[in-house]
Scaffold this motif. Structure first.
Motif, PDB file in Angstrom:
ATOM      1  N   TYR A  33      46.204  50.639  46.026  1.00  0.00           N
ATOM      2  CA  TYR A  33      46.263  49.607  47.065  1.00  0.00           C
ATOM      3  C   TYR A  33      47.665  49.570  47.650  1.00  0.00           C
ATOM      4  CZ  TYR A  33      42.208  47.897  44.439  1.00  0.00           C
ATOM      5  OH  TYR A  33      41.001  47.789  43.788  1.00  0.00           O
ATOM      6  N   TYR A  35      50.042  46.814  49.803  1.00  0.00           N
ATOM      7  CA  TYR A  35      50.204  45.441  50.259  1.00  0.00           C
ATOM      8  C   TYR A  35      51.541  45.334  50.994  1.00  0.00           C
ATOM      9  CZ  TYR A  35      46.630  44.115  46.769  1.00  0.00           C
ATOM     10  OH  TYR A  35      45.466  43.997  46.026  1.00  0.00           O
ATOM     11  N   GLY A  42      52.875  35.428  51.918  1.00  0.00           N
ATOM     12  CA  GLY A  42      52.377  36.002  50.678  1.00  0.00           C
ATOM     13  C   GLY A  42      52.115  37.484  50.861  1.00  0.00           C
ATOM     14  N   LEU A  43      51.699  38.121  49.808  1.00  0.00           N
ATOM     15  CA  LEU A  43      51.352  39.527  49.924  1.00  0.00           C
ATOM     16  C   LEU A  43      50.055  39.648  50.710  1.00  0.00           C
ATOM     17  CD1 LEU A  43      52.919  39.206  47.051  1.00  0.00           C
ATOM     18  CD2 LEU A  43      52.081  41.516  46.675  1.00  0.00           C
ATOM     19  N   GLN A 106      45.534  45.440  38.222  1.00  0.00           N
ATOM     20  CA  GLN A 106      46.339  46.165  39.202  1.00  0.00           C
ATOM     21  C   GLN A 106      47.791  46.143  38.736  1.00  0.00           C
ATOM     22  OE1 GLN A 106      45.820  45.278  43.391  1.00  0.00           O
ATOM     23  NE2 GLN A 106      43.666  44.777  43.061  1.00  0.00           N
TER      24      GLN A 106
ATOM     25  N   PHE B  34      43.470  34.740  39.814  1.00  0.00           N
ATOM     26  CA  PHE B  34      44.537  35.318  39.002  1.00  0.00           C
ATOM     27  C   PHE B  34      45.845  34.570  39.277  1.00  0.00           C
ATOM     28  CE2 PHE B  34      42.294  39.356  38.114  1.00  0.00           C
ATOM     29  CZ  PHE B  34      41.350  39.349  39.119  1.00  0.00           C
ATOM     30  N   TYR B  36      49.848  35.820  39.180  1.00  0.00           N
ATOM     31  CA  TYR B  36      50.818  36.895  39.010  1.00  0.00           C
ATOM     32  C   TYR B  36      52.211  36.270  38.970  1.00  0.00           C
ATOM     33  CZ  TYR B  36      47.641  40.823  39.725  1.00  0.00           C
ATOM     34  OH  TYR B  36      46.658  41.763  39.578  1.00  0.00           O
ATOM     35  N   ARG B  43      59.203  43.812  38.629  1.00  0.00           N
ATOM     36  CA  ARG B  43      58.065  43.967  39.519  1.00  0.00           C
ATOM     37  C   ARG B  43      57.009  42.914  39.240  1.00  0.00           C
ATOM     38  NH1 ARG B  43      56.431  49.954  38.364  1.00  0.00           N
ATOM     39  NH2 ARG B  43      58.692  50.142  38.417  1.00  0.00           N
ATOM     40  N   LEU B  44      56.126  42.759  40.188  1.00  0.00           N
ATOM     41  CA  LEU B  44      55.024  41.810  40.081  1.00  0.00           C
ATOM     42  C   LEU B  44      54.104  42.218  38.930  1.00  0.00           C
ATOM     43  CD1 LEU B  44      54.010  39.378  41.824  1.00  0.00           C
ATOM     44  CD2 LEU B  44      52.512  41.000  42.977  1.00  0.00           C
ATOM     45  N   LEU B  46      50.690  40.839  36.227  1.00  0.00           N
ATOM     46  CA  LEU B  46      49.624  39.881  35.974  1.00  0.00           C
ATOM     47  C   LEU B  46      50.026  38.932  34.853  1.00  0.00           C
ATOM     48  CD1 LEU B  46      46.666  38.986  36.496  1.00  0.00           C
ATOM     49  CD2 LEU B  46      46.008  40.596  34.691  1.00  0.00           C
ATOM     50  N   ARG B  49      44.191  35.714  34.113  1.00  0.00           N
ATOM     51  CA  ARG B  49      43.031  35.690  34.999  1.00  0.00           C
ATOM     52  C   ARG B  49      42.014  34.715  34.430  1.00  0.00           C
ATOM     53  NH1 ARG B  49      40.868  41.701  34.751  1.00  0.00           N
ATOM     54  NH2 ARG B  49      43.001  42.204  34.211  1.00  0.00           N
ATOM     55  N   TYR B  86      52.603  33.723  41.907  1.00  0.00           N
ATOM     56  CA  TYR B  86      51.634  33.903  42.971  1.00  0.00           C
ATOM     57  C   TYR B  86      50.219  33.711  42.434  1.00  0.00           C
ATOM     58  CZ  TYR B  86      55.362  36.210  45.623  1.00  0.00           C
ATOM     59  OH  TYR B  86      56.528  36.504  46.277  1.00  0.00           O
ATOM     60  N   LYS B 101      40.619  44.409  46.095  1.00  0.00           N
ATOM     61  CA  LYS B 101      41.781  43.916  46.834  1.00  0.00           C
ATOM     62  C   LYS B 101      41.950  42.419  46.595  1.00  0.00           C
ATOM     63  CE  LYS B 101      39.274  43.132  51.155  1.00  0.00           C
ATOM     64  NZ  LYS B 101      39.162  43.547  52.575  1.00  0.00           N
ATOM     65  N   LEU B 102      43.192  42.006  46.562  1.00  0.00           N
ATOM     66  CA  LEU B 102      43.544  40.630  46.259  1.00  0.00           C
ATOM     67  C   LEU B 102      44.057  39.915  47.506  1.00  0.00           C
ATOM     68  CD1 LEU B 102      45.456  41.362  42.933  1.00  0.00           C
ATOM     69  CD2 LEU B 102      43.194  40.326  43.143  1.00  0.00           C
ATOM     70  N   PHE B 104      46.499  36.868  48.303  1.00  0.00           N
ATOM     71  CA  PHE B 104      47.557  36.127  47.619  1.00  0.00           C
ATOM     72  C   PHE B 104      47.941  34.863  48.383  1.00  0.00           C
ATOM     73  CE2 PHE B 104      49.198  38.826  44.205  1.00  0.00           C
ATOM     74  CZ  PHE B 104      48.649  40.053  44.507  1.00  0.00           C
ATOM     75  N   GLY B 105      48.418  33.880  47.617  1.00  0.00           N
ATOM     76  CA  GLY B 105      49.102  32.748  48.214  1.00  0.00           C
ATOM     77  C   GLY B 105      50.539  33.136  48.536  1.00  0.00           C
ATOM     78  N   THR B 106      51.271  32.206  49.125  1.00  0.00           N
ATOM     79  CA  THR B 106      52.646  32.491  49.552  1.00  0.00           C
ATOM     80  C   THR B 106      53.645  32.365  48.413  1.00  0.00           C
ATOM     81  OG1 THR B 106      52.800  30.219  50.335  1.00  0.00           O
ATOM     82  CG2 THR B 106      52.312  31.914  51.977  1.00  0.00           C
TER      83      THR B 106
END
Lengths: 117, 114
Positions: A33, A35, A42-43, A106, B34, B36, B43-44, B46, B49, B86, B101-102, B104-106
């Motif tokens: 993916y 993004y 957000g993403l 992911q 989820f 994150y 890095r981002l 998880l 969930r 997130y 695919k996800l 996301f919120g801000t």
């Protein structure tokens, strides 16, 4: 093992130039993916690959954006004629979901910070 | 279209105090939710969930379909919890089989005050 890697980590370019961003997923991960994270946003999803195919390109913001994946591994996101609004952090993620029908996490790369002057 | 809302951009909490990061979603189907987390210079990754119903690093989150919420909670904040959080949603439709695919919120930047 190694995680998802992305290169370059930072890219500064002039408006109108083309750029290529690279993603190396975790070995064996079939799903990939892209993004984008713009300032204050957000993403947002750009494109999804399963193997070398891209069944979902719905997030690509314009036809200046394209991506490919070769050998079921490395992916390249290309932005043609860059604009200032393309400035963002571009993240790549991979997962093993898709073939076995099992849900999987992911795993994200460190991102490429693109600045268009 | 689905949407994830995190109303707080910034949240500061004293060490040892309870933490709640809010997340609301809009989606017509049955989503998967989820959380994150991104620690400084990392890095981002998880955090948890909803389908796992597990507690990670003391954090829990319960999906409330009536209120369309998935708030993240921890009873006693620790300094190492300072990070960007997130909330994300994945469509639960079988028609998306293979595509996870996800949305996301801000994000909420959580700062734990020593």
């Amino acid at each position: 093992g190694a995680g998802v890697s992305q290169s370059p980590s930072n890219k500064v370019t002039e408006k109108g130039k083309d750029v290529e961003l690279r993603c190396d997923p975790i070995s064996g991960h079939t799903a990939l993916y892209w993004y984008r994270q713009s300032l204050g946003q957000g993403l947002e999803f750009l494109i999804y690959f399963q193997g070398n195919s891209a069944p979902d390109k719905s997030g690509l913001p314009s036809d200046r954006f394209s991506a490919e994946r070769t050998g079921g591994s490395v992916s390249t996101l290309t932005i043609q004629r860059t604009q200032q609004e393309d400035s963002a952090v571009y993240l790549c993620a991979s997962s093993s979901f898709g073939l076995a029908g099992l849900e999987d996490t992911q795993y994200f790369g460190p991102g490429t910070r693109l600045t268009v002057l | 279209a689905q949407r994830v809302t995190q109303p707080e951009k910034l949240l500061s909490v004293f060490k040892g105090a309870p933490v709640e990061l809010k997340c609301n979603y809009s989606y017509s189907g049955s989503p998967e939710l989820f959380w994150y987390v991104q620690y400084s210079r990392q890095r981002l990754q998880l955090l948890l969930r909803h389908i796992s119903r597990e507690s990670i690093k003391g954090f829990t989150a319960d999906l409330n379909k009536g209120e369309t919420s998935f708030h993240l909670k921890k009873p006693f904040a620790q300094e190492e919890d300072s990070a960007m959080y997130y909330c994300a949603l994945k469509e639960g439709s079988l028609s998306n089989f293979g595509n996870e695919k996800l949305t996301f919120g801000t994000g909420t930047r959580l700062t734990i005050i020593p």
